[in-house]
Design an enzyme around this catalytic site. Structure first.
Site, PDB file in Angstrom:
ATOM      1  N   MET A 111      -0.282   1.270   5.528  1.00 43.05           N
ATOM      2  CA  MET A 111      -1.483   1.003   6.894  1.00 43.05           C
ATOM      3  C   MET A 111      -2.096   0.375   6.540  1.00 43.05           C
ATOM      4  SD  MET A 111      -3.916   5.016   6.949  1.00 43.05           S
ATOM      5  CE  MET A 111      -4.694   4.671   8.492  1.00 43.05           C
ATOM      6  N   SER A 125       0.691  -1.389  -0.047  1.00 42.09           N
ATOM      7  CA  SER A 125      -0.264   0.054  -0.039  1.00 42.09           C
ATOM      8  C   SER A 125       0.790   1.112   0.095  1.00 42.09           C
ATOM      9  CB  SER A 125      -1.011   0.133   1.151  1.00 42.09           C
ATOM     10  OG  SER A 125      -2.443   1.392   1.233  1.00 42.09           O
ATOM     11  N   THR A 126       1.073   2.413   1.103  1.00 40.60           N
ATOM     12  CA  THR A 126       1.584   3.275   1.291  1.00 40.60           C
ATOM     13  C   THR A 126       2.705   2.997   1.186  1.00 40.60           C
ATOM     14  OG1 THR A 126      -0.577   4.226   3.009  1.00 40.60           O
ATOM     15  CG2 THR A 126       1.640   5.598   1.971  1.00 40.60           C
TER      16      THR A 126
END
Length: 363
Positions: free
Chosen positions: A294, A175-176
């Site tokens: 996250m 993800s991030t």
């Protein structure tokens, strides 16, 4: 910048966009959250620079296409001088998608599609605020460090050859900060790797540009996945934005199924969905890799992989932009190996070869 202690104060957000309407939409969305505040807005990079100095925001939202100085140029300067967790808010045009991917490479931590109507504005509320919370605890990659890394000669981790039987499949979730992490891994893997499936939290429209960029840079063939795609050695398939990617058995091999099902862990595509399908379809022939991001997506799926006998690898905390998803997987005791981002390609090769050798001896 150290992570924000959200229990002690609100996350301070500065919104930079040349459109007054977009600034208003983003401001109203952020201001509605009890743990956030809009400390200022700016119509261009020059105003933003002054407000950053005066207001010391925790998170920046940044438009790519702006007058006087475009967002990408501004971001590169910012990451050299004063790295701030930055979320790119971009349109879906071809040039904007390319610039957005370059912004992620240069230190931006996340990307969102710019709102284009009442429906998209409603969708924005959940996705924007979740990304701001993630960005507030992020460690953005400083541009000079990225440039030093990218100047290095490629070091394919598979130079000595790769084993693995026809049933081996590698699944990567992120993800991030994941677009850069995935690129760094695939750059070091040669074209004879077992097939890969990749789920990166990325909006619809950007995933195709991401896959095309990787295909130009990496030894493996990289494509955005299509429903029914068959896997083969040397191929990596990227989950399309807004679709879950699942692995299914197809004769003696594997094929892709795309679904528009409900969000899982507030995500579509979801790493949990992909990992769980790999656990079911590939079992002990699977290798799961969970990277920076996250939230909790991927943790339960990685546990399913481990219980099915698959190898499970998680990125370590120091090399993560956001150490959320790998930490949750560790908490569930779903991780077999923890490795830095730089070491993961070598760990992958050794894992695939060791498992292939063990399978050959068992025959």
């Amino acid at each position: 910048m150290p992570p924000v202690n959200m229990l002690s104060r609100k996350i301070k957000v500065l919104i930079v966009d040349d459109s007054a309407i977009v600034r208003q939409i983003l401001s109203e969305t952020v201001a509605a959250e009890p743990d956030m505040e809009v400390v200022g807005t700016a119509p261009d990079a020059y105003v933003a620079r002054d407000k950053i100095r005066a207001l010391n925001p925790d998170v920046l939202t940044l438009d790519i296409e702006m007058p006087r100085m475009d967002g990408l140029t501004f971001l590169k300067q910012l990451m050299h001088e004063n790295p701030i967790p930055t979320i790119i808010i971009s349109t879906l045009g071809q040039s904007s998608c390319a610039a957005t991917l370059e912004a992620l490479r240069c230190g931006a931590v996340d990307v969102l599609a710019k709102p284009a109507g009442p429906y998209s504005v409603g969708d924005l509320r959940q996705s924007l605020t979740a990304r701001i919370r993630g960005a507030a605890g992020a460690r953005p990659r400083i541009a000079r460090d990225l440039e030093a890394y990218l100047r290095q000669e490629p070091r394919p981790a598979t130079a000595a050859g790769i084993s693995g039987d026809s049933s081996t499949v590698i699944a990567i979730g992120a993800s991030t900060g994941g677009t850069v992490a995935i690129q760094e891994i695939l750059l070091q893997l040669s074209a004879d790797m077992p097939p890969m499936v990749v789920t990166q939290h990325i909006p619809a429209g950007f995933s195709l540009a991401f896959a095309n960029r990787l295909n130009k840079l990496c030894p493996m063939e990289v494509r955005e996945a299509a429903d029914g795609d068959a896997l083969h050695r040397g191929l990596a398939l990227i989950a399309p934005g807004d679709y879950h990617l699942l692995l299914r058995r197809a004769g003696t091999g594997y094929a892709i199924e795309l679904q528009k099902g409900p969000q899982v862990c507030y995500q579509r595509p979801s790493v949990d969905v992909m990992f769980a399908s790999v656990a079911q379809a590939a079992g002990s022939h699977g290798v799961g890799v969970l990277l920076t991001g996250m939230g909790t997506d991927g943790a339960k799926g990685m546990l399913a992989l481990k219980r099915a006998g698959a190898a499970t690898i998680a990125q370590d905390e120091p090399s993560c932009v956001v150490y959320g998803m790998p930490r949750e997987a560790k908490r569930l005791d779903a991780v077999g190996t923890v490795a830095s981002l730089a070491d993961i390609p070598g760990v992958l090769v050794r894992t695939v070869n060791l498992r292939a050798n063990a399978a050959a001896k068992a025959m």
